[in-house]
Write a protein that holds these residues in place. Structure first.
Motif, PDB file in Angstrom:
ATOM      1  N   HIS A 130       0.829  -1.205   0.000  1.00  0.00           N
ATOM      2  CA  HIS A 130       0.000   0.000   0.000  1.00  0.00           C
ATOM      3  C   HIS A 130       0.864   1.256   0.000  1.00  0.00           C
ATOM      4  O   HIS A 130       0.586   2.223  -0.726  1.00  0.00           O
ATOM      5  N   GLN A 134       0.736   4.095  -2.769  1.00  0.00           N
ATOM      6  CA  GLN A 134       0.438   5.490  -2.428  1.00  0.00           C
ATOM      7  C   GLN A 134       1.554   6.413  -2.917  1.00  0.00           C
ATOM      8  O   GLN A 134       1.279   7.515  -3.401  1.00  0.00           O
ATOM      9  N   ILE A 137       0.949   6.979  -6.526  1.00  0.00           N
ATOM     10  CA  ILE A 137      -0.154   7.920  -6.739  1.00  0.00           C
ATOM     11  C   ILE A 137       0.327   9.344  -6.469  1.00  0.00           C
ATOM     12  O   ILE A 137       0.074  10.257  -7.262  1.00  0.00           O
ATOM     13  N   SER A 144      -5.148   7.685  -9.936  1.00  0.00           N
ATOM     14  CA  SER A 144      -5.649   8.094  -8.623  1.00  0.00           C
ATOM     15  C   SER A 144      -7.158   7.931  -8.512  1.00  0.00           C
ATOM     16  O   SER A 144      -7.731   8.236  -7.475  1.00  0.00           O
ATOM     17  N   ASP A 145      -7.785   7.449  -9.572  1.00  0.00           N
ATOM     18  CA  ASP A 145      -9.228   7.267  -9.527  1.00  0.00           C
ATOM     19  C   ASP A 145      -9.635   5.954  -8.842  1.00  0.00           C
ATOM     20  O   ASP A 145     -10.813   5.697  -8.626  1.00  0.00           O
ATOM     21  N   ILE A 146      -8.644   5.131  -8.497  1.00  0.00           N
ATOM     22  CA  ILE A 146      -8.868   3.931  -7.685  1.00  0.00           C
ATOM     23  C   ILE A 146      -8.006   4.117  -6.439  1.00  0.00           C
ATOM     24  O   ILE A 146      -6.843   4.486  -6.529  1.00  0.00           O
ATOM     25  N   SER A 147      -8.566   3.860  -5.289  1.00  0.00           N
ATOM     26  CA  SER A 147      -7.825   4.088  -4.049  1.00  0.00           C
ATOM     27  C   SER A 147      -6.615   3.158  -3.955  1.00  0.00           C
ATOM     28  O   SER A 147      -6.607   2.058  -4.513  1.00  0.00           O
ATOM     29  N   ALA A 148      -5.615   3.619  -3.220  1.00  0.00           N
ATOM     30  CA  ALA A 148      -4.418   2.800  -2.987  1.00  0.00           C
ATOM     31  C   ALA A 148      -4.790   1.503  -2.279  1.00  0.00           C
ATOM     32  O   ALA A 148      -4.219   0.450  -2.549  1.00  0.00           O
ATOM     33  N   VAL A 149      -5.768   1.575  -1.388  1.00  0.00           N
ATOM     34  CA  VAL A 149      -6.223   0.376  -0.674  1.00  0.00           C
ATOM     35  C   VAL A 149      -6.747  -0.655  -1.666  1.00  0.00           C
ATOM     36  O   VAL A 149      -6.381  -1.837  -1.608  1.00  0.00           O
ATOM     37  N   ASN A 150      -7.597  -0.220  -2.587  1.00  0.00           N
ATOM     38  CA  ASN A 150      -8.174  -1.181  -3.536  1.00  0.00           C
ATOM     39  C   ASN A 150      -7.182  -1.642  -4.593  1.00  0.00           C
ATOM     40  O   ASN A 150      -7.231  -2.798  -5.022  1.00  0.00           O
TER      41      ASN A 150
END
Length: 192
Positions: A130, A134, A137, A144-150
């Motif tokens: 993660h 991040q 990103i 950045s349109d998908i979260s780092a978590v996902n």
């Protein structure tokens, strides 16, 4: 978790028994027989079967440590993620029994302490990945349109699925090659 040479032999024999015959067939009697030693000889190195299982997890962590540590190295976030995926599969291909019991067999799920150890290991790995995602990103290298978590979950989930398929198929395909393909597809998916 540093193991003596004999402890490593015992852990590796236990891993092979679990991978080939299941956790229910790992007994100190069977383990001693496979190693051609007496059961009391095993207890000079480990307290009990639970202690052996705990050391299997430590053995996995030690084995994977060089791959995980590369995530902290210098270099671009995309290169770190791609190399992590490739190196992960390459290493697991050399340790198929270990890959099977850690990723496929739910052997640690019935023991609270071992389950929590595995969960902590997974959480630490996820956090390292993660962090790199991040960074990518933040450096405008990853979407950045998908979260780092996902994105992290997508990567880990994809890797676990391939290892599971490889193990359940009897290692019928080249895991390293699939790792290279996945790494390149992940690069396309997450890069800007």
């Amino acid at each position: 978790m540093a193991l003596s040479e004999r402890q490593s032999q015992i852990v590796e024999a236990a891993i092979n028994i679990i991978a080939e015959q299941g956790i229910q067939n790992l007994t100190t009697k069977r383990l001693a027989a496979d190693l051609q030693v007496t059961e009391p000889a095993l207890y000079r190195h480990f307290k009990n079967k639970q202690d052996i299982l705990k050391h299997i997890i430590g053995y996995f962590q030690d084995t994977m440590s060089p791959v995980m540590n590369k995530l902290n190295s210098t270099g671009s976030a995309p290169d770190k993620i791609i190399n992590f995926i490739k190196d992960h599969f390459s290493l697991l291909e050399t340790k198929p029994s270990l890959a099977k019991i850690i990723f496929v067999e739910p052997i640690f799920h019935n023991d609270f302490q071992l389950k929590n150890t595995i969960l902590t290991m997974m959480t630490n790995s996820q956090e390292k990945i993660h962090k790199v995602i991040q960074q990518g990103i933040d450096q405008n290298k990853f979407r950045s349109d998908i979260s780092a978590v996902n994105l992290t979950r997508i990567i880990i989930g994809s890797m676990k699925l391939i290892v599971t398929q490889w193990s359940m198929s009897g290692m019928m395909f080249n895991l390293s090659s699939e790792g290279v393909k996945l790494a390149e597809d992940i690069r396309i998916l997450i890069q800007k």
